[in-house]
Write a protein that holds these residues in place. Structure first.
Motif, PDB file in Angstrom:
ATOM      1  N   UNK A  11       0.802  -1.217   0.000  1.00  0.00           N
ATOM      2  CA  UNK A  11       0.000   0.000   0.000  1.00  0.00           C
ATOM      3  C   UNK A  11       0.839   1.273   0.000  1.00  0.00           C
ATOM      4  N   UNK A  12       2.007   1.233   0.629  1.00  0.00           N
ATOM      5  CA  UNK A  12       2.820   2.430   0.764  1.00  0.00           C
ATOM      6  C   UNK A  12       3.825   2.588  -0.360  1.00  0.00           C
ATOM      7  N   UNK A  13       4.666   3.619  -0.283  1.00  0.00           N
ATOM      8  CA  UNK A  13       5.689   3.836  -1.301  1.00  0.00           C
ATOM      9  C   UNK A  13       6.779   2.778  -1.211  1.00  0.00           C
ATOM     10  N   UNK A  14       7.391   2.472  -2.354  1.00  0.00           N
ATOM     11  CA  UNK A  14       8.522   1.553  -2.384  1.00  0.00           C
ATOM     12  C   UNK A  14       9.358   1.823  -3.625  1.00  0.00           C
ATOM     13  N   UNK A  15      10.585   1.334  -3.581  1.00  0.00           N
ATOM     14  CA  UNK A  15      11.498   1.449  -4.710  1.00  0.00           C
ATOM     15  C   UNK A  15      12.437   0.254  -4.654  1.00  0.00           C
ATOM     16  N   UNK A  16      13.318   0.135  -5.634  1.00  0.00           N
ATOM     17  CA  UNK A  16      14.298  -0.937  -5.586  1.00  0.00           C
ATOM     18  C   UNK A  16      14.596  -1.536  -6.945  1.00  0.00           C
ATOM     19  N   UNK A  65      20.666  -0.100  -1.174  1.00  0.00           N
ATOM     20  CA  UNK A  65      20.521  -0.350   0.266  1.00  0.00           C
ATOM     21  C   UNK A  65      21.489   0.485   1.100  1.00  0.00           C
ATOM     22  N   UNK A  66      22.247   1.359   0.464  1.00  0.00           N
ATOM     23  CA  UNK A  66      23.195   2.187   1.213  1.00  0.00           C
ATOM     24  C   UNK A  66      22.463   3.287   1.998  1.00  0.00           C
ATOM     25  N   UNK A  99      25.531  -5.154   3.883  1.00  0.00           N
ATOM     26  CA  UNK A  99      25.435  -3.840   3.231  1.00  0.00           C
ATOM     27  C   UNK A  99      24.183  -3.082   3.640  1.00  0.00           C
ATOM     28  N   UNK A 100      23.189  -3.779   4.196  1.00  0.00           N
ATOM     29  CA  UNK A 100      21.925  -3.120   4.560  1.00  0.00           C
ATOM     30  C   UNK A 100      22.024  -2.340   5.861  1.00  0.00           C
ATOM     31  N   UNK A 101      23.136  -2.436   6.553  1.00  0.00           N
ATOM     32  CA  UNK A 101      23.355  -1.635   7.759  1.00  0.00           C
ATOM     33  C   UNK A 101      22.315  -1.879   8.835  1.00  0.00           C
TER      34      UNK A 101
END
Length: 429
Positions: free
Chosen positions: A71-76, A116-117, A184-186
């Motif tokens: 439902x919310x915003x996403x990217x990738x 993912x930085x 890398x995802x911290x």
């Protein structure tokens, strides 16, 4: 999605058997479709950003499922095999080489690491992993070139090594596999959804576990290369021998869900058989070994059912999943492990009446050929001989494809956009 056999003039018995086997296979595919498998495992939306990353033959379809239900915003960014893309608008889909890595896969790995930085504890990384990701997500370890990694990959593919051993080597030659992406995802929360194509469904093996900490060592990888007599380039040898006992530092583990497996596909196939009045017999969801040897074992079980009604009576459907291997003796041969399995099965059955079979890879690609697998009928070997082919010679040359092409029994599905590895079904009437 019909096999070419079903479009030819064949006996009514063969046509009926072919139709039944395809019904069973199609039901198995539906049971592991990412559009159905992903939604129940989607996590709650975070307070911060949602970044979707992933790799594998099912990655684009999994991303499509996320977009439909988030439902919310996403990217990738996700990476999949050429031709296995999907209709995504928010998540970038990159297509790359499989089973041998290429530069597109290397660029995809860089984009995914970049995505993912800089994430914090309020952010979510949703990682979508499926079979094929080992080749598709390519970032060689420091000092190793892409071409050197490609060479090792080719040698492993031809060696007959099981996928667990292949992916152990791949993890130790990579800067992103074996938990590298997780690191890398911290501070971000990491949730990984896995469609498993490996026997045993270990998420550390699927796509070589980019978000799963690695419990193996460089010494393990060296031992595997030695076992299969693979001579590594100097840079690879130097990398693996720098500290043979060290393990990569382990970040805190994320959440991992295995959402689709070979067992689910087999159970769906068994249910389809029951509705048709046929008794299913699931042998295993983790069948391994040389494809031609596995073919002989399946033939023996089918003949026991036909001749002695043991362990079940006909009509029966023998089912198995997992991943067999092929030791390549002839690099010019054509055909994947399912076709090699079927040819060995055919030779062992020697035209036995009332036994039909299908063997396909659930991703729609058997080996390097653009077919899912093939179909087998009692007349298949006789048809091959009429076409001038010697079945035993074709098997010796790792060239099952030519035989099944000549008998019009190849199965073409196109990319299925899922991947729980192979499904074998033997119908005993």
């Amino acid at each position: 999605m019909a096999s070419s056999l079903e479009n030819k003039r064949i006996s009514p018995e063969n046509a009926e058997a072919a139709h039944l086997l395809r019904q069973v296979f199609d039901q198995a595919l539906k049971a592991v479709d990412p559009l159905l498998a992903v939604p129940p495992f989607l996590p709650p939306e975070p307070a911060g950003r949602t970044v979707v990353v992933g790799a594998g033959k099912a990655a684009a379809r999994m991303a499509e499922a996320v977009e439909r239900h988030w439902q919310g915003p996403l990217s990738g960014t996700v990476v999949t095999r050429y031709g296995h893309g999907a209709d995504c608008r928010k998540i970038k889909v990159i297509e790359a080489g499989h089973p041998v890595p290429d530069s597109a896969g290397a660029l995809a790995a860089e984009e995914i690491l970049s995505a993912v930085q800089g994430l914090g504890k309020d952010d979510l990384v949703l990682c979508l992993m499926s079979g094929g990701g080992s080749a598709l997500l390519t970032r060689p370890a420091a000092g190793i070139s892409l071409e050197e990694k490609r060479a090792i990959n080719r040698a492993l593919l031809n060696s007959g090594a099981p996928i667990q051993e292949m992916n152990c080597v791949r993890r130790h030659l990579s800067a992103i596999k074996g938990g590298g992406l997780l690191a890398a995802c911290g501070a971000a929360r990491v949730v990984t959804l896995v469609i498993s194509d490996v026997p045993g469904d270990d998420p550390a093996v699927v796509a070589s576990g980019p978000t799963v900490p690695d419990d193996t060592t460089p010494a393990d990888a060296l031992a595997i290369l030695k076992r299969y007599r693979i001579e590594p380039p100097a840079s690879v040898l130097a990398h693996l021998t720098a500290n043979t006992e060290s393990r990569r530092p382990k970040p805190a583990p994320g959440t991992v869900h295995v959402i689709a497996t070979a067992q689910q596909a087999l159970e769906a196939a068994a249910d389809a058989a029951r509705t048709l009045g046929i008794t299913p017999l699931i042998l295993s969801d983790r069948m391994e070994g040389e494809a031609r040897e596995v073919g002989k074992v399946h033939a023996a079980i089918a003949l026991q059912i036909r001749n002695h009604a043991q362990p079940v009576a006909a009509p029966a459907l023998i089912l198995s999943g997992g991943e067999t291997t092929v030791t390549v003796h002839n690099s010019a041969g054509r055909g994947g492990r399912n076709q090699e399995f079927l040819l060995s099965l055919a030779i062992a059955l020697d035209g036995a009446d009332g036994i039909h079979a299908l063997a396909c890879d659930t991703d729609g690609i058997d080996g390097s050929e653009e077919v899912a697998g093939a179909m087998l009928h009692p007349e298949t070997l006789a048809m091959a001989r009429m076409a001038g082919l010697d079945p035993k010679q074709q098997l010796a040359m790792n060239d099952a494809y030519t035989l099944f092409a000549a008998t019009d029994t190849l199965i073409e599905t196109g990319p299925t956009r899922t991947n729980v590895n192979d499904l074998r079904a033997l119908l005993v009437l």
